[in-house]
Structure formats: C-alpha cells, structure tokens
Design an enzyme around this catalytic site. Structure first.
Site, PDB file in Angstrom:
ATOM      1  N   ILE A  13       0.846  -1.203   0.000  1.00 34.88           N
ATOM      2  CA  ILE A  13       0.000   0.000   0.000  1.00 34.88           C
ATOM      3  C   ILE A  13       0.875   1.246   0.000  1.00 34.88           C
ATOM      4  O   ILE A  13       0.579   2.239  -0.672  1.00 34.88           O
ATOM      5  CB  ILE A  13      -0.955  -0.005   1.225  1.00 34.88           C
ATOM      6  CG1 ILE A  13      -1.895  -1.214   1.148  1.00 34.88           C
ATOM      7  CG2 ILE A  13      -1.753   1.301   1.296  1.00 34.88           C
ATOM      8  CD1 ILE A  13      -2.811  -1.388   2.365  1.00 34.88           C
ATOM      9  N   GLY A  37       8.476  -4.851   3.295  1.00 33.51           N
ATOM     10  CA  GLY A  37       8.548  -3.988   2.115  1.00 33.51           C
ATOM     11  C   GLY A  37       9.713  -4.420   1.227  1.00 33.51           C
ATOM     12  O   GLY A  37      10.592  -5.162   1.666  1.00 33.51           O
ATOM     13  N   LEU A  79       1.924   3.717   7.608  1.00 27.64           N
ATOM     14  CA  LEU A  79       1.497   2.454   7.014  1.00 27.64           C
ATOM     15  C   LEU A  79       2.374   1.283   7.453  1.00 27.64           C
ATOM     16  O   LEU A  79       2.007   0.127   7.223  1.00 27.64           O
ATOM     17  CB  LEU A  79       1.544   2.551   5.479  1.00 27.64           C
ATOM     18  CG  LEU A  79       0.752   3.710   4.848  1.00 27.64           C
ATOM     19  CD1 LEU A  79       0.997   3.768   3.347  1.00 27.64           C
ATOM     20  CD2 LEU A  79      -0.735   3.565   5.127  1.00 27.64           C
ATOM     21  N   TYR A 147      -3.689  -8.657  16.230  1.00 28.25           N
ATOM     22  CA  TYR A 147      -3.583  -7.655  15.160  1.00 28.25           C
ATOM     23  C   TYR A 147      -4.708  -6.631  15.274  1.00 28.25           C
ATOM     24  O   TYR A 147      -4.473  -5.417  15.312  1.00 28.25           O
ATOM     25  CB  TYR A 147      -3.639  -8.376  13.803  1.00 28.25           C
ATOM     26  CG  TYR A 147      -3.683  -7.457  12.614  1.00 28.25           C
ATOM     27  CD1 TYR A 147      -2.519  -6.984  12.022  1.00 28.25           C
ATOM     28  CD2 TYR A 147      -4.905  -7.045  12.071  1.00 28.25           C
ATOM     29  CE1 TYR A 147      -2.565  -6.134  10.934  1.00 28.25           C
ATOM     30  CE2 TYR A 147      -4.958  -6.201  10.982  1.00 28.25           C
ATOM     31  CZ  TYR A 147      -3.784  -5.752  10.420  1.00 28.25           C
ATOM     32  OH  TYR A 147      -3.832  -4.902   9.343  1.00 28.25           O
ATOM     33  N   VAL A 191      -4.951 -13.151   0.260  1.00 28.93           N
ATOM     34  CA  VAL A 191      -5.477 -14.309  -0.469  1.00 28.93           C
ATOM     35  C   VAL A 191      -5.446 -14.098  -1.982  1.00 28.93           C
ATOM     36  O   VAL A 191      -5.157 -15.047  -2.732  1.00 28.93           O
ATOM     37  CB  VAL A 191      -6.904 -14.671   0.033  1.00 28.93           C
ATOM     38  CG1 VAL A 191      -7.920 -13.581  -0.265  1.00 28.93           C
ATOM     39  CG2 VAL A 191      -7.351 -15.996  -0.557  1.00 28.93           C
ATOM     40  N   ARG A 274      -8.678 -21.012   9.398  1.00 30.27           N
ATOM     41  CA  ARG A 274      -7.628 -20.351  10.176  1.00 30.27           C
ATOM     42  C   ARG A 274      -8.162 -19.837  11.506  1.00 30.27           C
ATOM     43  O   ARG A 274      -9.267 -19.292  11.553  1.00 30.27           O
ATOM     44  CB  ARG A 274      -7.157 -19.131   9.410  1.00 30.27           C
ATOM     45  CG  ARG A 274      -6.012 -19.357   8.502  1.00 30.27           C
ATOM     46  CD  ARG A 274      -5.698 -17.991   7.918  1.00 30.27           C
ATOM     47  NE  ARG A 274      -4.622 -18.064   6.971  1.00 30.27           N
ATOM     48  CZ  ARG A 274      -4.303 -17.040   6.190  1.00 30.27           C
ATOM     49  NH1 ARG A 274      -4.987 -15.918   6.240  1.00 30.27           N
ATOM     50  NH2 ARG A 274      -3.301 -17.158   5.352  1.00 30.27           N
ATOM     51  N   GLY A 276      -8.679 -17.197  14.307  1.00 35.26           N
ATOM     52  CA  GLY A 276      -8.795 -15.731  14.262  1.00 35.26           C
ATOM     53  C   GLY A 276      -9.432 -15.212  12.992  1.00 35.26           C
ATOM     54  O   GLY A 276      -9.511 -14.010  12.768  1.00 35.26           O
TER      55      GLY A 276
HETATM   56  C1  UD2 Z   1      -6.849  -8.946   5.828  1.00 36.17           C
HETATM   57  C2  UD2 Z   1      -5.518  -8.246   5.960  1.00 36.17           C
HETATM   58  C3  UD2 Z   1      -5.308  -7.789   7.363  1.00 36.17           C
HETATM   59  C4  UD2 Z   1      -6.513  -7.030   7.881  1.00 36.17           C
HETATM   60  C5  UD2 Z   1      -7.810  -7.772   7.591  1.00 36.17           C
HETATM   61  C6  UD2 Z   1      -9.041  -6.908   7.840  1.00 36.17           C
HETATM   62  C7  UD2 Z   1      -3.855  -9.168   4.420  1.00 36.17           C
HETATM   63  C8  UD2 Z   1      -2.717 -10.107   4.235  1.00 36.17           C
HETATM   64  N1  UD2 Z   1      -4.413  -9.168   5.621  1.00 36.17           N
HETATM   65  O1  UD2 Z   1      -6.859 -10.129   6.649  1.00 36.17           O
HETATM   66  O2  UD2 Z   1      -4.159  -6.967   7.383  1.00 36.17           O
HETATM   67  O3  UD2 Z   1      -6.522  -5.734   7.382  1.00 36.17           O
HETATM   68  O4  UD2 Z   1      -7.917  -8.141   6.233  1.00 36.17           O
HETATM   69  O5  UD2 Z   1     -10.142  -7.727   8.089  1.00 36.17           O
HETATM   70  O6  UD2 Z   1      -4.236  -8.427   3.535  1.00 36.17           O
HETATM   71  N2  UD2 Z   1      -7.204 -17.646   2.666  1.00 36.17           N
HETATM   72  C9  UD2 Z   1      -7.335 -18.818   1.952  1.00 36.17           C
HETATM   73  N3  UD2 Z   1      -6.246 -19.262   1.253  1.00 36.17           N
HETATM   74  C10 UD2 Z   1      -5.063 -18.590   1.212  1.00 36.17           C
HETATM   75  C11 UD2 Z   1      -4.952 -17.382   1.957  1.00 36.17           C
HETATM   76  C12 UD2 Z   1      -6.048 -16.939   2.666  1.00 36.17           C
HETATM   77  O7  UD2 Z   1      -8.383 -19.471   1.968  1.00 36.17           O
HETATM   78  O8  UD2 Z   1      -4.119 -19.055   0.558  1.00 36.17           O
HETATM   79  C13 UD2 Z   1      -8.386 -17.136   3.372  1.00 36.17           C
HETATM   80  C14 UD2 Z   1      -8.176 -16.760   4.814  1.00 36.17           C
HETATM   81  O9  UD2 Z   1      -8.326 -17.844   5.685  1.00 36.17           O
HETATM   82  C15 UD2 Z   1      -9.287 -15.718   4.991  1.00 36.17           C
HETATM   83  C16 UD2 Z   1      -9.375 -15.048   3.623  1.00 36.17           C
HETATM   84  O10 UD2 Z   1      -8.770 -15.943   2.712  1.00 36.17           O
HETATM   85  O11 UD2 Z   1     -10.523 -16.333   5.274  1.00 36.17           O
HETATM   86  C17 UD2 Z   1      -8.644 -13.735   3.556  1.00 36.17           C
HETATM   87  O12 UD2 Z   1      -7.365 -13.925   4.102  1.00 36.17           O
HETATM   88  P1  UD2 Z   1      -6.210 -12.825   3.974  1.00 36.17           P
HETATM   89  O13 UD2 Z   1      -5.020 -13.356   4.684  1.00 36.17           O
HETATM   90  O14 UD2 Z   1      -6.070 -12.372   2.569  1.00 36.17           O
HETATM   91  O15 UD2 Z   1      -6.839 -11.579   4.729  1.00 36.17           O
HETATM   92  P2  UD2 Z   1      -7.580 -11.438   6.151  1.00 36.17           P
HETATM   93  O16 UD2 Z   1      -9.019 -11.183   5.857  1.00 36.17           O
HETATM   94  O17 UD2 Z   1      -7.196 -12.505   7.090  1.00 36.17           O
END
Ligand code: UD2
Length: 310
Positions: A13, A37, A79, A147, A191, A274, A276
């Site tokens: 970002i 970064g 950031l 987090y 993801v 996962r 959390g």
């Molecule tokens: C994202 C942000 C975090 C925070 C949050 C706000 C990232 C890395 N993290 O967390 O900083 O701002 O949003 O709610 O951008 N998943 C899969 N397969 C994969 C990877 C992830 O199924 O290979 C799932 C994961 O379990 C989750 C979803 O995809 O249900 C999104 O995961 P994420 O790590 O992209 O982002 P999130 O929502 O945990």
C-alpha cells in the site's frame, strides 16, 4: 504542495500511496526497514526529484525522529505494520511492538516535528465478529486477533493525541486490499496474491475452511487515493472511516472469478479454517464518502483484470 512522511513506503500500500502523492505534486519522505517492504517496489519513483527514501525501523525508539530531522512534514501517513492476522497470533509481542508501540512513536514524531495531520492504516480486523452487516464505524469492535487489538488501541491513542494537541487524525479502516505488488511469497500473504500466484504458476490454491467466508476486496489504487485525500484534503476533521467498497464475495466466488480472469479452470484444496479468521466482512463506505469524498473507482473484476494483464 504538502510535505508528507510515509512510513512503510516500500510496502504494497505504501508504494502505491507514494506514487500517487508524487503524481499529485507533493514532496515525500519515505521510510521503510524492508521487513516486508521491498526495494523493487520503489523502483518507479526512487529517483523522482520530490522523493527521498531512508531505511529505518519506525518501531525503534528515536529512529523515525532522527531520520526525519529537518523534513518538517505537514502530514504523516503511517502504514508500516505487521500486516498479517495469523502472524500476530504466532508472534503477539512483535505485533504489539510493530502495530501499537510504533504508532505511539509516530504520534510523538508528529508532535515534535509540528505535523498537523496523521493518517493511520487501521483495519476491518478491529470489528471482529459482528453480524450488523454492512459494518458502519459505529459497530461494536471486538477484535478476534492481537492484530485487530493493536490496530484498535492505536486508533484510540492517536484520536486521544488529536484531542489533546489539536492534530487531525484520520484512521482508515482498510478492508481486504489487493492489486499489483502484493507479495504472495508467505503463507501469511493476502489471499488474492496467493490465488494469483497459484493460477499463474499452475499450482493448486488452498482455501482455508469451506470457502464461504466473505470479504470486501478493495483495489490498492483506490486505497492510495483514500490516503491522499485523508492527508491533503482541506478542512478535514479527525475521525475513523472504513475504506471499502460495500460489496463482498465469498472465497469460492473469488476463486471462480480469478480462474475466469486467468482463462483457466481450477480445483482448490480445502484445508482447515484459520484461527482468528473473520467469517463475514463487508463494510459500509458511506462515511468515507461523506467525510473524505472518497469512492472506490475500480471494481473487483476490473482490478483482477489488471492483475492478470501484467
Ligand atoms: C486482511 C488483511 C489484514 C486485515 C484484515 C481486515 C492481508 C494479508 N491481511 O486479513 O491486514 O486488514 O484483512 O479484516 O491483507 N485464505 C485462503 N487461502 C489462502 C490465503 C487466505 O483461503 O491461501 C483465506 C483466509 O483464511 C481468509 C481469507 O482468505 O478467510 C482472507 O485472508 P487474507 O489473509 O487475505 O486476509 P484477512 O481477511 O485474514
């Protein structure tokens, strides 16, 4: 023209934000310690006459103050962070240092350097499980992860400093940000970057859980614009706003859309959910529109098309 200090400038970002600030005529000092970064993210603007980059750790007391001596920023966009929810569970003390203590140090620097504004990278993770969808900023915050806790504590700290010292603080609750330069290399990566990597390299993507969890995905170029507005728009008041689109998709829908954009068929592997992990995430973009005149311009499909066109 404003003078803007950006922490985490070499991040995903951060680099898009710096690029836009420079395009809009601002002077930027970028700081990053390259923990997550990357130097490569700075390539397109490293030699820009209004950009200066310094390597340093914002979470190290005194370091940001000494790096930014003489810069006199009008605004700081903070950031730099540990961006992963699972990583914060695995390393809670480091999460506290990077996602909370560093914020207090940034506030100290803003006060000492006479900056009038701080823009803070908060997160939808502050809400935790909340069924009042779409989430407005007044929704109850019950973070599910260290987090989300640290981001919420940081918001409180900064808004308190704003009241005490007459600063303007904008807390930007980013939802799920995606786009070019998002690093796919860790299991903690966003993801869309993970799925993109799998689809382009012909690997099998993994879905954690049943894939019916939903996310509100926002394109990084839009997030950069929200940061620009929060840092430079005249007569902005302190406050907190979701940076989101107001639309969500399930991970199963996302993968189908991404496979289509890549022109491939794809059968994922389903693994355990996962810890959390939020089940449903959808934000209301109304307040950012009202207070920052911010509206996202890039749809999920358009953003995915850009990603696959590269
Ligand atoms: C994202 C942000 C975090 C925070 C949050 C706000 C990232 C890395 N993290 O967390 O900083 O701002 O949003 O709610 O951008 N998943 C899969 N397969 C994969 C990877 C992830 O199924 O290979 C799932 C994961 O379990 C989750 C979803 O995809 O249900 C999104 O995961 P994420 O790590 O992209 O982002 P999130 O929502 O945990």
């Amino acid at each position: 023209m404003s003078r803007i200090l950006v922490t985490g400038a070499a991040g995903f970002i951060g680099s898009h934000t710096v690029e836009l600030l420079l395009q809009e005529g601002h002077e930027v000092l970028g700081v990053d310690n390259f923990r997550t970064g990357r130097e490569a993210n700075l390539q397109t603007f490293l030699t820009h006459p209004r950009f200066r980059f310094l390597r340093g750790d914002v979470a190290e007391p005194g370091e940001l103050a000494s790096l930014s001596t003489g810069f006199r920023p009008d605004a700081i966009i903070h950031l730099a962070a540990m961006v992963s929810v699972p990583e914060s569970i695995a390393h809670p003390a480091e999460n506290h240092r990077l996602n909370f203590l560093a914020t207090t140090l940034v506030a100290d620097v803003a006060l000492a350097a006479g900056a009038r504004r701080i823009v803070f990278a908060s997160s939808a993770a502050v809400y935790g499980t909340n069924d009042a969808l779409p989430l407005s900023e007044d929704a109850t915050c019950q973070p599910l992860s260290p987090y989300g806790e640290a981001k919420l504590q940081s918001e409180h700290h900064l808004l308190h400093a704003a009241r005490e010292h007459g600063l303007t603080v904008r807390c930007q609750r980013y939802f799920n940000v995606f786009g070019p330069r998002q690093d796919p290399s860790s299991a903690y990566s966003g993801v869309i970057s993970r799925f993109h990597d799998a689809l382009t390299l012909g690997r099998t993507p993994t879905i954690h859980g049943d894939g019916e969890q939903t996310r509100d995905f926002i394109y990084v170029g839009d997030v950069a614009r929200a940061n620009l507005l929060a840092a430079t728009m005249p007569r902005v008041q302190s406050g907190t706003a979701n940076i989101c689109t107001g639309h969500s998709v399930s991970l199963n829908q996302l993968l189908t859309a991404m496979a289509q954009a890549a022109g491939k068929t794809c059968q994922p592997l389903y693994g355990p959910a996962r810890a959390g992990d939020i089940r449903q995430s959808l934000g209301s973009p109304a307040r950012a529109k009202l207070e920052l005149s911010f509206q996202p311009a890039t749809s999920l499909d358009a953003g995915l098309a850009t990603l696959f066109a590269r």
